[in-house]
Design a protein around this motif. Structure first.
Motif, mmCIF file in Angstrom:
data_model
loop_
_atom_site.group_PDB
_atom_site.id
_atom_site.type_symbol
_atom_site.label_atom_id
_atom_site.label_comp_id
_atom_site.label_asym_id
_atom_site.label_seq_id
_atom_site.Cartn_x
_atom_site.Cartn_y
_atom_site.Cartn_z
ATOM 1 N N GLN A 39 0.821 -1.210 0.000
ATOM 2 C CA GLN A 39 0.000 0.000 0.000
ATOM 3 C C GLN A 39 0.858 1.265 0.000
ATOM 4 O O GLN A 39 0.510 2.249 -0.654
ATOM 5 C CB GLN A 39 -0.957 -0.004 1.188
ATOM 6 N N ALA A 40 1.985 1.251 0.701
ATOM 7 C CA ALA A 40 2.886 2.400 0.687
ATOM 8 C C ALA A 40 3.436 2.628 -0.718
ATOM 9 O O ALA A 40 3.496 3.768 -1.197
ATOM 10 C CB ALA A 40 4.025 2.194 1.684
ATOM 11 N N ALA A 41 3.828 1.556 -1.382
ATOM 12 C CA ALA A 41 4.338 1.672 -2.756
ATOM 13 C C ALA A 41 3.236 2.161 -3.694
ATOM 14 O O ALA A 41 3.475 3.007 -4.562
ATOM 15 C CB ALA A 41 4.891 0.335 -3.230
ATOM 16 N N GLN A 42 2.044 1.638 -3.516
ATOM 17 C CA GLN A 42 0.913 2.047 -4.354
ATOM 18 C C GLN A 42 0.610 3.533 -4.152
ATOM 19 O O GLN A 42 0.393 4.263 -5.123
ATOM 20 C CB GLN A 42 -0.306 1.196 -4.001
ATOM 21 N N GLN A 43 0.631 3.988 -2.909
ATOM 22 C CA GLN A 43 0.391 5.407 -2.637
ATOM 23 C C GLN A 43 1.494 6.259 -3.246
ATOM 24 O O GLN A 43 1.230 7.327 -3.793
ATOM 25 C CB GLN A 43 0.297 5.658 -1.130
ATOM 26 N N GLY A 44 2.726 5.767 -3.176
ATOM 27 C CA GLY A 44 3.842 6.502 -3.757
ATOM 28 C C GLY A 44 3.686 6.706 -5.251
ATOM 29 O O GLY A 44 3.905 7.805 -5.766
ATOM 30 N N ILE A 45 3.297 5.657 -5.953
ATOM 31 C CA ILE A 45 3.131 5.789 -7.408
ATOM 32 C C ILE A 45 1.945 6.693 -7.723
ATOM 33 O O ILE A 45 1.988 7.487 -8.662
ATOM 34 C CB ILE A 45 3.021 4.408 -8.117
ATOM 35 N N GLU A 46 0.893 6.626 -6.932
ATOM 36 C CA GLU A 46 -0.260 7.511 -7.143
ATOM 37 C C GLU A 46 0.134 8.968 -6.930
ATOM 38 O O GLU A 46 -0.296 9.847 -7.684
ATOM 39 C CB GLU A 46 -1.410 7.115 -6.225
ATOM 40 N N ASP A 47 0.965 9.233 -5.923
ATOM 41 C CA ASP A 47 1.439 10.604 -5.678
ATOM 42 C C ASP A 47 2.246 11.112 -6.868
ATOM 43 O O ASP A 47 2.064 12.248 -7.318
ATOM 44 C CB ASP A 47 2.297 10.660 -4.410
ATOM 45 N N LEU A 72 7.021 4.462 -13.294
ATOM 46 C CA LEU A 72 7.948 5.513 -12.864
ATOM 47 C C LEU A 72 8.983 5.794 -13.950
ATOM 48 O O LEU A 72 9.289 6.952 -14.238
ATOM 49 C CB LEU A 72 8.670 5.105 -11.575
ATOM 50 N N GLU A 73 9.515 4.748 -14.546
ATOM 51 C CA GLU A 73 10.507 4.925 -15.604
ATOM 52 C C GLU A 73 9.922 5.670 -16.790
ATOM 53 O O GLU A 73 10.588 6.506 -17.400
ATOM 54 C CB GLU A 73 11.083 3.575 -16.010
ATOM 55 N N THR A 74 8.668 5.398 -17.101
ATOM 56 C CA THR A 74 7.994 6.101 -18.193
ATOM 57 C C THR A 74 7.861 7.587 -17.871
ATOM 58 O O THR A 74 8.133 8.446 -18.714
ATOM 59 C CB THR A 74 6.606 5.483 -18.461
ATOM 60 N N ILE A 75 7.452 7.889 -16.654
ATOM 61 C CA ILE A 75 7.298 9.289 -16.238
ATOM 62 C C ILE A 75 8.646 10.002 -16.287
ATOM 63 O O ILE A 75 8.751 11.125 -16.795
ATOM 64 C CB ILE A 75 6.668 9.368 -14.835
ATOM 65 N N ILE A 76 9.686 9.351 -15.785
ATOM 66 C CA ILE A 76 11.028 9.946 -15.809
ATOM 67 C C ILE A 76 11.433 10.269 -17.243
ATOM 68 O O ILE A 76 11.952 11.341 -17.537
ATOM 69 C CB ILE A 76 12.048 9.001 -15.147
ATOM 70 N N HIS A 77 11.176 9.348 -18.136
ATOM 71 C CA HIS A 77 11.518 9.554 -19.548
ATOM 72 C C HIS A 77 10.694 10.698 -20.141
ATOM 73 O O HIS A 77 11.223 11.539 -20.881
ATOM 74 C CB HIS A 77 11.295 8.258 -20.329
ATOM 75 N N GLU A 78 9.411 10.753 -19.828
ATOM 76 C CA GLU A 78 8.514 11.761 -20.400
ATOM 77 C C GLU A 78 8.927 13.185 -20.022
ATOM 78 O O GLU A 78 8.799 14.102 -20.822
ATOM 79 C CB GLU A 78 7.077 11.531 -19.957
ATOM 80 N N VAL A 79 9.383 13.387 -18.803
ATOM 81 C CA VAL A 79 9.764 14.731 -18.371
ATOM 82 C C VAL A 79 11.267 14.960 -18.388
ATOM 83 O O VAL A 79 11.745 16.000 -17.942
ATOM 84 C CB VAL A 79 9.193 15.068 -16.962
ATOM 85 N N HIS A 82 10.029 18.751 -7.036
ATOM 86 C CA HIS A 82 9.084 18.027 -6.177
ATOM 87 C C HIS A 82 8.801 16.647 -6.769
ATOM 88 O O HIS A 82 8.781 15.648 -6.044
ATOM 89 C CB HIS A 82 7.804 18.839 -6.021
ATOM 90 N N LEU A 83 8.597 16.588 -8.081
ATOM 91 C CA LEU A 83 8.351 15.311 -8.751
ATOM 92 C C LEU A 83 9.544 14.374 -8.566
ATOM 93 O O LEU A 83 9.369 13.191 -8.261
ATOM 94 C CB LEU A 83 8.070 15.524 -10.240
ATOM 95 N N LYS A 84 10.748 14.897 -8.715
ATOM 96 C CA LYS A 84 11.949 14.070 -8.553
ATOM 97 C C LYS A 84 11.998 13.482 -7.146
ATOM 98 O O LYS A 84 12.297 12.297 -6.972
ATOM 99 C CB LYS A 84 13.203 14.891 -8.830
ATOM 100 N N ASN A 85 11.696 14.294 -6.134
ATOM 101 C CA ASN A 85 11.692 13.805 -4.751
ATOM 102 C C ASN A 85 10.653 12.704 -4.571
ATOM 103 O O ASN A 85 10.918 11.697 -3.914
ATOM 104 C CB ASN A 85 11.428 14.948 -3.772
ATOM 105 N N LEU A 87 1.304 14.281 -9.396
ATOM 106 C CA LEU A 87 2.199 15.404 -9.652
ATOM 107 C C LEU A 87 2.515 15.521 -11.131
ATOM 108 O O LEU A 87 2.553 16.620 -11.687
ATOM 109 C CB LEU A 87 3.501 15.233 -8.872
ATOM 110 N N TYR A 88 2.748 14.380 -11.750
ATOM 111 C CA TYR A 88 3.087 14.373 -13.176
ATOM 112 C C TYR A 88 1.977 15.019 -14.006
ATOM 113 O O TYR A 88 2.244 15.828 -14.889
ATOM 114 C CB TYR A 88 3.345 12.940 -13.631
ATOM 115 N N THR A 89 0.738 14.697 -13.697
ATOM 116 C CA THR A 89 -0.363 15.255 -14.481
ATOM 117 C C THR A 89 -0.565 16.733 -14.208
ATOM 118 O O THR A 89 -1.124 17.441 -15.047
ATOM 119 C CB THR A 89 -1.680 14.494 -14.224
#
Length: 87
Positions: A12-20, A75-82, A41-44, A24-26
């Motif tokens: 659940q902690a990991a799931q919440q982390g990815i949702e956060d 996460l890797e996709t988001i990192i690549h996108e930004v 903030h997104l990087k953190n 932010l990404y959106t």
């Protein structure tokens, strides 16, 4: 955050982390005045989410492990996108 958690809490902690991170990404507006601040903030949040995923993988069931791998891929996709720089 305690290191030892049961499988469900860790997942659940990991799931919440990815949702956060996804939230932010959106919200990032690339041409906005606060883009640099938002990116920091997104990087953190990405770094925290990676750590939560790694912690959860240590105790995950097979089903949870598959989902956690998808989270890591997201996460890797988001990192690549930004074009988020590594640490």
């Amino acid at each position: 955050m305690p290191y030892h958690k049961n499988k469900q809490q860790a997942f659940q902690a990991a799931q919440q982390g990815i949702e956060d991170v996804q939230g932010l990404y959106t919200e990032i507006v690339q041409d906005g005045a606060s883009y640099g601040h938002q990116l920091k903030h997104l990087k953190n949040e990405v770094n925290e989410a990676y750590q939560q995923i790694e912690n959860a993988l240590e105790v995950a069931s097979d089903h949870q492990r598959a989902q956690l791998e998808r989270f890591r891929s997201d996460l890797e996709t988001i990192i690549h996108e930004v074009n988020l720089p590594d640490n």
